[in-house]
Write a protein that holds these residues in place. Sequence first.
Motif, PDB file in Angstrom:
ATOM      1  N   UNK A   9       0.822  -1.214   0.000  1.00 43.82           N
ATOM      2  CA  UNK A   9       0.000   0.000   0.000  1.00 43.82           C
ATOM      3  C   UNK A   9       0.856   1.264   0.000  1.00 43.82           C
ATOM      4  N   UNK A  10       2.154   1.108   0.142  1.00 45.75           N
ATOM      5  CA  UNK A  10       3.059   2.261   0.154  1.00 45.75           C
ATOM      6  C   UNK A  10       3.480   2.581  -1.277  1.00 45.75           C
ATOM      7  N   UNK A  11       4.434   3.501  -1.417  1.00 46.29           N
ATOM      8  CA  UNK A  11       4.912   3.871  -2.754  1.00 46.29           C
ATOM      9  C   UNK A  11       6.127   3.034  -3.164  1.00 46.29           C
ATOM     10  N   UNK A  12       6.356   1.910  -2.456  1.00 44.91           N
ATOM     11  CA  UNK A  12       7.472   1.037  -2.802  1.00 44.91           C
ATOM     12  C   UNK A  12       7.285   0.472  -4.208  1.00 44.91           C
ATOM     13  N   UNK A  13       8.373   0.448  -4.966  1.00 42.84           N
ATOM     14  CA  UNK A  13       8.338  -0.117  -6.313  1.00 42.84           C
ATOM     15  C   UNK A  13       9.553  -1.021  -6.484  1.00 42.84           C
ATOM     16  N   UNK A  14       9.325  -2.228  -6.939  1.00 40.16           N
ATOM     17  CA  UNK A  14      10.379  -3.224  -7.075  1.00 40.16           C
ATOM     18  C   UNK A  14      11.254  -2.917  -8.287  1.00 40.16           C
ATOM     19  N   UNK A  15      12.564  -2.870  -8.062  1.00 41.25           N
ATOM     20  CA  UNK A  15      13.502  -2.697  -9.169  1.00 41.25           C
ATOM     21  C   UNK A  15      13.686  -4.031  -9.888  1.00 41.25           C
ATOM     22  N   UNK A  16      14.309  -3.976 -11.049  1.00 43.41           N
ATOM     23  CA  UNK A  16      14.577  -5.197 -11.792  1.00 43.41           C
ATOM     24  C   UNK A  16      15.473  -6.099 -10.949  1.00 43.41           C
ATOM     25  N   UNK A  17      15.034  -7.338 -10.676  1.00 42.34           N
ATOM     26  CA  UNK A  17      15.807  -8.207  -9.773  1.00 42.34           C
ATOM     27  C   UNK A  17      17.085  -8.721 -10.420  1.00 42.34           C
ATOM     28  N   UNK A  18      18.082  -8.948  -9.571  1.00 46.70           N
ATOM     29  CA  UNK A  18      19.352  -9.518 -10.004  1.00 46.70           C
ATOM     30  C   UNK A  18      19.487 -10.926  -9.420  1.00 46.70           C
ATOM     31  N   UNK A  19      20.152 -11.813 -10.153  1.00 48.65           N
ATOM     32  CA  UNK A  19      20.331 -13.176  -9.674  1.00 48.65           C
ATOM     33  C   UNK A  19      21.154 -13.230  -8.389  1.00 48.65           C
ATOM     34  N   UNK A  20      20.771 -14.126  -7.477  1.00 48.63           N
ATOM     35  CA  UNK A  20      21.455 -14.245  -6.188  1.00 48.63           C
ATOM     36  C   UNK A  20      22.616 -15.229  -6.240  1.00 48.63           C
TER      37      UNK A  20
END
Length: 518
Positions: free
Chosen positions: A492-503
Motif C-alpha cells: 500500500x506504500x509507494x514502494x516499487x520493485x527494481x529489476x531483480x538480479x540473480x542471487x
Amino acid sequence: MADPFYLTTAIHYPNGKPHIGHAYETIAADVLARFHRQMGRDVRFQTGTDEHGLKMAQKARDLGVTPRELADEMSGYFRDLFDKLDISYDRFIRTSEDVHHTASQEIWRRMEANGDLYLDRYEGWYSIRDEAYYDQSELVEGEGGEKLSPQGTPVEWTVEESWFFRLSKYQEPLLALYNENPDFIRPDSRRNEVMRFVEGGLRDLSVSRTSFDWGVKVPGAEDHVMYVWVDALTNYLTGLGFPEETENMGKFWPADLHLIGKDITRFHTVYWPAFLMSAGIELPKQVFAHGFLLNKGQKESKSLGNVTDPAELADLYGVDVLRYFLLREFSFGQDGSYSHEAIVNRSNSELANSFGNLAQRTLSLIFKNCEGDLPLLADLAGADAELLDQVNSVCKSDLPDAFERLAFAQGLEAWMGAVFACNAYIDAQAPWALKKTDPDRMKTVLATLYVCIAQLATAVIPVMPGSMAKLRSTMGVGEGAVDTDWYTELASSDFCLDKPQGLFPRLELPEADEGEGA
C-alpha cells in the motif's frame, strides 16, 4: 531487557595460517550469534588467538623471528579470514595482550589462595604439538615403534621443576557436575567420553614450565611461565574485563556456550571447570564439542597435500555458499566430509536452482507484469493459505527450534522443504499463464510468493548474511516482522520493485576436480 547470551569459540593456535577447521567452527559460532541477535537477545561473541606456549616459541625460532613477531603476523591472518567470512564477533582476543596476563595471574592467585597449587618436580610425557601431558597408559605405538599421544602426535619425556594443580581434588565435584547438569557437555558422545576419563581417576596437573619463557609469568615465581592451557582458558574471562567487576562480567558471565572442537574437550570440561571451582568463579553453562571437517573423508595434513585455504574456497564459490554448505551438508557435532564436487552440487541444487530461481522467477514476474508495483494480497484460496502457513511454521518454529539445539543441518533441511513447497506451488499455479486467463488470480499468487520469499530470506540471514541482506533490501524488508500485515503495508506504500538480479549463479567444478567424487 533482552536476555544476554555469551558465546565463544576456542581461541585458535596461530603457529600456522588458518585452515578450514578454523573457518568451520567460527562460521558456526557466527551463525549462532546472529541467530540469537535476531531472536532479540543481547549477544556477545568472542573469538581470537592463543599465542603462547612451547610450540609457538619453537616455530618462531625455526623462522628466525621472535614469538611476538610470529604471533602478530599469524593473528592478522585469522582476523583477515574472519573479516572475509563475514564473522560478526564482538571481541577478538589475543592472549599476548597485557590485560590477559593480568587476568591469568589473578585466576592463578585465587587457585593458590585456595591451597590448590604446589611446587614439585614433573617427570612425564609431553606432546609439544598438543601442548598436553599424557600418562604412560594413554600412549599408543607408532608404525616405527615410537611412542605417540592418543592423537597420534609425537611425545617427549620431560623433566623439570613445575607448579602443580590439585586436579585430583576435583574428581568427585566434576562427576557431580556432569550428573547434575547433563547438558554441560554436548553432544552426549563427548559427555560419555569425559565421564569415563574422570571416573578412571585424576592425577594432579603440571601447570608451569621453566624450559621456555614465552607465556604468562607465574606470580611470585618469575622463572616459571603458566602452562598454556591455564592461560588460554582464562581468555573467556579476560574478554569481559576480569578481574575487574565490569558491566560485561555482570551481564555475560557465566558463558552460555563454549563452542570447541572435539580434540580439546578434556581441557574445557575437566581442567577449566576445575580451575574455576578452585578460583571460586561460576562455571559456564555448556560446552559443545563439534566434530572434525574431513577433506574427501581424510583429515587434512601437509604430508598428504590436501590442506585447504578457506579464503580460497570463499573466493571460488562465494562466502555465503561456503557458510551454507558447511552447516547444511552434515550434522553439527559429528565428523563431516567436504569436497569441491559436494559444494558445487549443494549450491547448484538448493541455492541456485531452488531458492535463487524461486526468487528470480517471482520478482521478475512482478517487475514485468505489475510494473514493479506489489499486488495486493487478496482473495486467498486454500493453496495460498496452506503455503503461507507452512512457510511461516518453518521460519518461525521449525528452523529456530533446530538452531537453538545447534542442529543446523536439520533446521536448514526444514527450510529447504519450505522452498520446495514454494516451487511446487508456483509450478502448479503457473502465474505466467494466469496473466492472460485470470490476472487477479495471478496477483494473489505472486503476492503469496512474495511474503514467503521474504520470510525465507529472513530466516536464513544468520547463515547467508550478505546475499539475504541484498535480497531483503531489494524486496523492501525492514527490521520488523515479515508477515501478511507487513506485506499489506508495503504493497500500500509507494514502494516499487527494481529489476531483480540473480542471487546465486550456477557453479562449475574447478578443472582439477572435474570428475572426482566426494
